[in-house]
Design a protein around this motif. Sequence first.
Motif, PDB file in Angstrom:
ATOM      1  N   ARG A  96      30.038 -74.171  23.516  1.00  0.00           N
ATOM      2  CA  ARG A  96      30.327 -74.563  22.049  1.00  0.00           C
ATOM      3  C   ARG A  96      31.873 -75.312  22.061  1.00  0.00           C
ATOM      4  N   CYS A  97      32.090 -75.884  23.160  1.00  0.00           N
ATOM      5  CA  CYS A  97      33.576 -76.523  23.118  1.00  0.00           C
ATOM      6  C   CYS A  97      33.657 -77.487  22.070  1.00  0.00           C
ATOM      7  N   GLY A  98      32.586 -78.200  21.547  1.00  0.00           N
ATOM      8  CA  GLY A  98      32.723 -79.156  20.626  1.00  0.00           C
ATOM      9  C   GLY A  98      32.912 -80.692  21.054  1.00  0.00           C
ATOM     10  N   GLU A  99      33.093 -80.610  22.180  1.00  0.00           N
ATOM     11  CA  GLU A  99      33.237 -82.122  22.843  1.00  0.00           C
ATOM     12  C   GLU A  99      32.151 -83.027  22.424  1.00  0.00           C
ATOM     13  N   CYS A 100      30.861 -82.670  22.248  1.00  0.00           N
ATOM     14  CA  CYS A 100      29.766 -83.670  21.906  1.00  0.00           C
ATOM     15  C   CYS A 100      29.960 -83.693  20.630  1.00  0.00           C
ATOM     16  N   ILE A 101      30.294 -82.991  19.786  1.00  0.00           N
ATOM     17  CA  ILE A 101      30.550 -83.403  18.360  1.00  0.00           C
ATOM     18  C   ILE A 101      31.612 -84.566  18.030  1.00  0.00           C
ATOM     19  N   LYS A 102      32.617 -84.214  18.885  1.00  0.00           N
ATOM     20  CA  LYS A 102      33.706 -85.332  18.778  1.00  0.00           C
ATOM     21  C   LYS A 102      33.192 -86.619  19.384  1.00  0.00           C
ATOM     22  N   ALA A 103      32.455 -86.619  20.390  1.00  0.00           N
ATOM     23  CA  ALA A 103      32.141 -87.886  21.063  1.00  0.00           C
ATOM     24  C   ALA A 103      31.000 -88.671  20.180  1.00  0.00           C
ATOM     25  N   CYS A 104      30.119 -87.911  19.295  1.00  0.00           N
ATOM     26  CA  CYS A 104      29.002 -88.426  18.680  1.00  0.00           C
ATOM     27  C   CYS A 104      29.580 -89.699  17.793  1.00  0.00           C
ATOM     28  N   PRO A 105      29.054 -90.716  17.862  1.00  0.00           N
ATOM     29  CA  PRO A 105      29.615 -92.007  16.932  1.00  0.00           C
ATOM     30  C   PRO A 105      28.740 -91.816  15.656  1.00  0.00           C
ATOM     31  N   ALA A 106      27.705 -91.322  15.768  1.00  0.00           N
ATOM     32  CA  ALA A 106      26.888 -91.181  14.526  1.00  0.00           C
ATOM     33  C   ALA A 106      27.030 -89.917  13.650  1.00  0.00           C
ATOM     34  N   LYS A 107      27.891 -88.886  14.195  1.00  0.00           N
ATOM     35  CA  LYS A 107      27.965 -87.855  13.545  1.00  0.00           C
ATOM     36  C   LYS A 107      26.802 -87.047  13.305  1.00  0.00           C
ATOM     37  N   ALA A 108      25.799 -86.866  14.179  1.00  0.00           N
ATOM     38  CA  ALA A 108      24.633 -86.339  13.966  1.00  0.00           C
ATOM     39  C   ALA A 108      24.614 -84.947  14.677  1.00  0.00           C
ATOM     40  N   ILE A 109      25.693 -84.457  15.448  1.00  0.00           N
ATOM     41  CA  ILE A 109      25.866 -83.072  15.683  1.00  0.00           C
ATOM     42  C   ILE A 109      26.571 -82.382  15.091  1.00  0.00           C
ATOM     43  N   ARG A 110      26.047 -81.230  14.192  1.00  0.00           N
ATOM     44  CA  ARG A 110      27.079 -80.350  13.518  1.00  0.00           C
ATOM     45  C   ARG A 110      27.015 -78.914  14.003  1.00  0.00           C
ATOM     46  N   ASN A 111      27.913 -78.194  13.478  1.00  0.00           N
ATOM     47  CA  ASN A 111      28.073 -76.751  13.993  1.00  0.00           C
ATOM     48  C   ASN A 111      28.153 -75.788  12.887  1.00  0.00           C
ATOM     49  N   GLY A 112      27.884 -74.423  12.944  1.00  0.00           N
ATOM     50  CA  GLY A 112      28.273 -73.600  12.021  1.00  0.00           C
ATOM     51  C   GLY A 112      27.394 -72.462  11.886  1.00  0.00           C
ATOM     52  N   VAL A 113      27.432 -71.655  11.119  1.00  0.00           N
ATOM     53  CA  VAL A 113      26.648 -70.393  10.744  1.00  0.00           C
ATOM     54  C   VAL A 113      25.577 -70.838  10.213  1.00  0.00           C
ATOM     55  N   SER A 114      24.423 -70.536  10.547  1.00  0.00           N
ATOM     56  CA  SER A 114      23.158 -71.256   9.747  1.00  0.00           C
ATOM     57  C   SER A 114      21.991 -70.254  10.058  1.00  0.00           C
ATOM     58  N   SER A 115      21.332 -70.361   9.093  1.00  0.00           N
ATOM     59  CA  SER A 115      19.941 -69.642   9.195  1.00  0.00           C
ATOM     60  C   SER A 115      18.539 -70.482   9.569  1.00  0.00           C
ATOM     61  N   ALA A 116      19.057 -71.720   9.736  1.00  0.00           N
ATOM     62  CA  ALA A 116      18.081 -72.978  10.139  1.00  0.00           C
ATOM     63  C   ALA A 116      17.464 -72.409  11.519  1.00  0.00           C
ATOM     64  N   SER A 117      16.066 -73.162  11.580  1.00  0.00           N
ATOM     65  CA  SER A 117      15.651 -72.933  12.645  1.00  0.00           C
ATOM     66  C   SER A 117      16.439 -73.378  14.231  1.00  0.00           C
ATOM     67  N   PRO A 118      16.248 -72.767  15.233  1.00  0.00           N
ATOM     68  CA  PRO A 118      16.978 -73.171  16.271  1.00  0.00           C
ATOM     69  C   PRO A 118      16.528 -74.090  16.896  1.00  0.00           C
ATOM     70  N   HIS A 119      15.276 -74.689  16.499  1.00  0.00           N
ATOM     71  CA  HIS A 119      14.592 -75.868  17.234  1.00  0.00           C
ATOM     72  C   HIS A 119      14.626 -76.873  16.326  1.00  0.00           C
ATOM     73  N   GLU A 120      15.670 -77.155  15.584  1.00  0.00           N
ATOM     74  CA  GLU A 120      15.934 -78.394  14.511  1.00  0.00           C
ATOM     75  C   GLU A 120      15.671 -79.515  15.052  1.00  0.00           C
ATOM     76  N   SER A 121      16.307 -79.760  16.462  1.00  0.00           N
ATOM     77  CA  SER A 121      16.373 -80.842  17.027  1.00  0.00           C
ATOM     78  C   SER A 121      15.048 -81.398  17.251  1.00  0.00           C
ATOM     79  N   THR A 122      14.587 -82.469  17.131  1.00  0.00           N
ATOM     80  CA  THR A 122      13.084 -82.953  17.404  1.00  0.00           C
ATOM     81  C   THR A 122      13.229 -84.113  18.387  1.00  0.00           C
ATOM     82  N   VAL A 123      14.457 -84.455  18.465  1.00  0.00           N
ATOM     83  CA  VAL A 123      14.718 -85.794  19.571  1.00  0.00           C
ATOM     84  C   VAL A 123      14.603 -85.473  21.041  1.00  0.00           C
ATOM     85  N   THR A 124      13.566 -85.997  21.518  1.00  0.00           N
ATOM     86  CA  THR A 124      13.182 -85.409  22.971  1.00  0.00           C
ATOM     87  C   THR A 124      13.214 -86.750  23.910  1.00  0.00           C
ATOM     88  N   GLU A 125      13.304 -87.844  23.631  1.00  0.00           N
ATOM     89  CA  GLU A 125      13.091 -89.002  24.562  1.00  0.00           C
ATOM     90  C   GLU A 125      14.478 -88.904  25.495  1.00  0.00           C
TER      91      GLU A 125
END
Lengths: 291, 48
Positions: free
Chosen positions: A257-286
């Motif tokens: 959880r260092c957050g380097e990926c969040i900083k690097a993402c040009p599309a701001k697609a990665i978010r962090n935080g406390v959530s009750s959402a499913s851990p498998h929310e990411s559906t991107v697999t390619e």
Amino acid sequence: MDKRKRVQALFAFTTNAHVQGFLQGKIYKGRLKNMCVPGLNCYSCPGALGACPIGAMQAAEGSTRYDISMYILGFLMFAGILFGRFICGWLCPFGWIQELLHKIPCRKVKVPPRVNSVLKWLKYGILLVFVILLPILTADEFGLSTPYFCKYICPAGTLEGGIPLLLMNRPLRNAIGFLFSWKMGILLLVILAAVFVFRPFCRYLCPLGAFYSLFNPVSFYRYRVDADKCTKCGKCAKACKMDITPYQTPNSMECIRCGECIKACPAKAIRNGVSSASPHESTVTEPPKPV
Amino acid sequence: MARIRDLAVRLAIMAAAVLMVVIGIRNGEARTVFEKAVNICLECIGIG
């Protein structure tokens, strides 16, 4: 200095704030030592205000009264389900020390993926064998046993406890033998490796990181990838020092959880935080496009 | 539905963790931890 670095430094100094211990070569003996700190921090460090959870777990297993420590396991489960390996990335003093060593300017080494994928399992073996099984199975007739991880592996104990205490205590210096040389050897190897490889101890040897990693996929604090925003450019994977592909496995067991990926993402697609959402929310697999 | 199930699993783990801590304290484990932590651990520092 970024926010994470400030938190790491603050936490390391706060949990090792018994300054007079360093000056006198003595450890803190107050009531705070009833409790564990969440990161790997030797309780024989002269500055330590709390107990190390890995040392405490072995102490309970090696006592005459219990085989397994409900108190420590419960504490680690509680911390793990809330934060997962966020603790490794933000609150562990020994992890911070390794990151400081990694700042030494030199050519850095990227561990080959196949080697990395094998070595990462070593820490689970150390957790199972040295922290859990050996202290339970090798108890003598009085129920006492050795804290095997602390005694034979832990470089944090040598660095944070051993060196400062030996510097200030002649009687302890006179007791140095093969074991100290062995532990100093491990410490020097870890220090050397940390200069070239990002957090080698955390990635391959740390039983505490192994325990918390079990909770990373289900913890309340988590990363999520917005599949609509993610372009699969692979920049997050390039930025990740733990060699994860965050857009595919944002809650990987190896993520600290260092957050380097969040900083690097040009599309701001990665978010962090406390959530009750499913851990498998990411559906991107390619796989990522070539950069 | 999956979201509720995941939340329930996490809350159950958290409740189990709290229960374990309480049981551990009642069993006197905090005392054991304290006794270990306030004495220099010779194994930890590479002496014992």
